[in-house]
Scaffold this active site. Structure first.
Site, short mmCIF file in Angstrom:
data_model
loop_
_atom_site.label_atom_id
_atom_site.label_comp_id
_atom_site.label_asym_id
_atom_site.label_seq_id
_atom_site.Cartn_x
_atom_site.Cartn_y
_atom_site.Cartn_z
N CYS A 53 0.78 -1.24 0.00
CA CYS A 53 0.00 0.00 0.00
C CYS A 53 0.81 1.29 0.00
O CYS A 53 0.70 2.11 -0.90
CB CYS A 53 -0.94 0.01 1.21
SG CYS A 53 -2.04 -1.42 1.32
N HIS A 103 -1.53 7.19 4.02
CA HIS A 103 -0.55 6.14 4.31
C HIS A 103 0.88 6.55 3.98
O HIS A 103 1.74 5.69 3.72
CB HIS A 103 -0.92 4.86 3.56
CG HIS A 103 -0.62 3.59 4.32
ND1 HIS A 103 -0.78 2.34 3.80
CD2 HIS A 103 -0.14 3.41 5.57
CE1 HIS A 103 -0.43 1.43 4.67
NE2 HIS A 103 -0.04 2.05 5.76
#
Length: 509
Positions: A53, A103
């Site tokens: 991710c 993130h």
């Protein structure tokens, strides 16, 4: 008065290409993405930069590979001197807003609830922002798959719905401006939160098994066998792949994307819309699960759809190679901003307008570590890989390397790394990887990537390796041109030969 320049970038998390109906999988109920493809171009050969991710997103939003931007593992932040596309656009007078999963701040999975420079703070909404709206009890519910079966779970409770709401508000309020809007969904990533009927849509559905589910991993890298663990010996004939919550969430996020597309049609009908996912998931292919250090198609070949009225043709399929590294320079060009020299991708706009056109002859991928917070997930697994549309070469620095011919072996079952018949092809791709590592100033580059057991013509190991110095070239809006160590003056060329210490005029004693 000219029409405003507007780009909307929609991204999901862990959505394989075969989880989108228009990619030839009608069992997957994704009518809104299917409609988007019918109104634009569906690209078959798009690849993420890193199949995990954070690093995948770091490349998408900086235009630099993880090895260059600092975020090469989950929970590692971008470097202080790395600028996001939001910063570059805002500094040129283009309104940039980011809604959803980030993130990239070096914190935990959810983020810091702090808007980074360059993005409109009024619309910033990372996952911590969402959790801070919930009670302690509801936070726990939001992280449990079992919540999907609760009769009181509504779409209004979900992160996806709240992200869509903010995106729709932005489109409504700012439709007359030049803008770049990112809508970044966490879905369909675990815990797959979705209300009924989505959570029940696939209760009796069995996901089709590809032939590579039966891969024994013979002749493959050792770390893949460690990753597979007990699943390697599992009876694959008896295996049933049932993913009701994952696939249900997949259809749910499609519905939320549909809400945003409806708002685009009303408020910014001529905008360039780009949709993709950050990476895929193995789903038992090659006896592996989750994402991680393997460059198989299931992990890296992601959906990529573009709609651009009056520019991109409708209902077309593009087969040229696309990399996520190309997104930032493409967005900058679409919004009239010249990309900085430090960016590492290509402008894809000509390909959007003429899908048969080829921009890249090769795409590159990499891996380092799944997550710095975790001891597990295989630890440090350095990989550099490239794909030329037919052959894929993966250099697994610590273990066996891989070469696959996807024309003859589309499921990547036969490792050709030692095949004498493929020596020329293998070495050509290997040279491309080495050149790419040098050109992108890969901090992990060195002679050991060249001196592989099968590379009989590799140069001898030397401390100097290529003897080149490669300095960073950034837009001078952000930093002055760097200085040459030998002269103290501005460098005349960023890439140049450097004499090793023993050949300098006054070598150290």
């Amino acid at each position: 008065m000219s029409a405003p320049k507007q780009v909307i970038f929609i991204i999901t998390d862990t959505q394989r290409k075969d989880m989108v109906g228009c990619y030839g999988h009608p069992d997957m109920k994704t009518p809104h993405l299917d409609k988007l493809a019918a109104e634009g171009v569906r690209f078959e050969n798009a690849y993420c930069c890193t199949p995990v991710c954070g690093p995948a997103r770091s490349s998408l939003f900086t235009g630099m590979f993880g090895h260059s931007n600092g975020s090469w593992s989950n929970c590692m932040p971008l470097g202080d001197n790395v600028k996001t596309v939001g910063q570059r656009l805002t500094d040129q007078g283009v309104h940039a807003a980011y809604v959803g999963k980030w993130h990239l701040d070096g914190s935990d999975y959810f983020g810091l609830a702090r808007c980074p420079d360059g993005w409109d703070p009024a619309y910033w909404y990372d996952m911590r922002c969402y959790l801070e709206e919930l009670s302690a009890e509801d936070r726990l519910r939001s992280r449990q798959v079992e919540t999907n079966q609760a009769d009181d779970l509504t779409r209004e409770f979900t992160y996806a719905h709240r992200c869509s709401n903010r995106a729709i508000d932005f489109l409504t309020r700012h439709n007359g401006e030049d803008f770049f809007l990112v809508v970044s969904y966490d879905e369909p990533h675990h815990p797959y939160l979705c209300p009924k009927p989505y959570s029940d849509m696939y209760r009796d559905y069995e996901f089709p098994k590809k032939q590579n589910v039966w891969d024994t991993l013979e002749g493959k890298p050792a770390h893949q066998r460690v990753w597979a663990g007990p699943d390697l010996a599992q009876n694959k004939d008896a295996l049933r792949i049932t993913l009701p919550d994952f696939l249900g969430c997949n259809s749910f996020v499609d519905d939320e994307i549909g809400r945003v597309i409806e708002a685009i049609d009303k408020s910014a009908p001529d905008a360039l819309v780009i949709y993709t996912s950050d990476h895929g998931d193995m789903l038992f292919s090659h006896s592996l699960n989750n994402k991680g250090p393997a460059m198989y198609q299931e992990n890296t070949n992601i959906p990529f759809i573009v709609r651009w009225p009056n520019h991109a043709p409708a209902n077309q399929v593009g087969t040229g190679l696309i990399s996520h590294i190309d997104v930032v320079p493409t967005v900058l060009h679409a919004l009239g901003v010249e990309p900085a020299p430090v960016l590492q991708g290509q402008n894809l706009l000509p390909m959007f307008e003429s899908p048969a056109q080829a921009i890249n002859d090769t795409v590159f991928m990499e891996f380092h570590r799944y997550e710095v917070d975790h001891d597990g997930f295989g630890g440090f697994q350095p990989i550099r890989a490239c794909f030329d549309g037919r052959y894929k070469l993966s250099i697994n620095l610590l273990v066996t390397d891989e070469l696959y011919d996807l024309q003859e072996d589309p499921e990547e079952m036969v490792n050709l790394i030692e095949s004498a018949a493929h020596t020329e092809i293998r070495n050509r791709l290997h040279d491309k990887i080495l050149d790419w590592m040098n050109q992108t100033r890969d901090p992990f580059r060195g002679y050991y990537w060249e001196r592989r057991p099968w590379r009989t013509d590799a140069r001898p190991a030397t401390w100097e390796y290529t003897s080149f110095t490669r300095q960073r070239e950034e837009d001078e809006l952000y930093e002055p041109r760097q200085l040459d160590y030998d002269t103290g003056l501005e460098m005349t060329a960023a890439v140049r030969k450097k004499k090793p210490p023993h050949l300098q005029d006054n070598p150290p004693t």
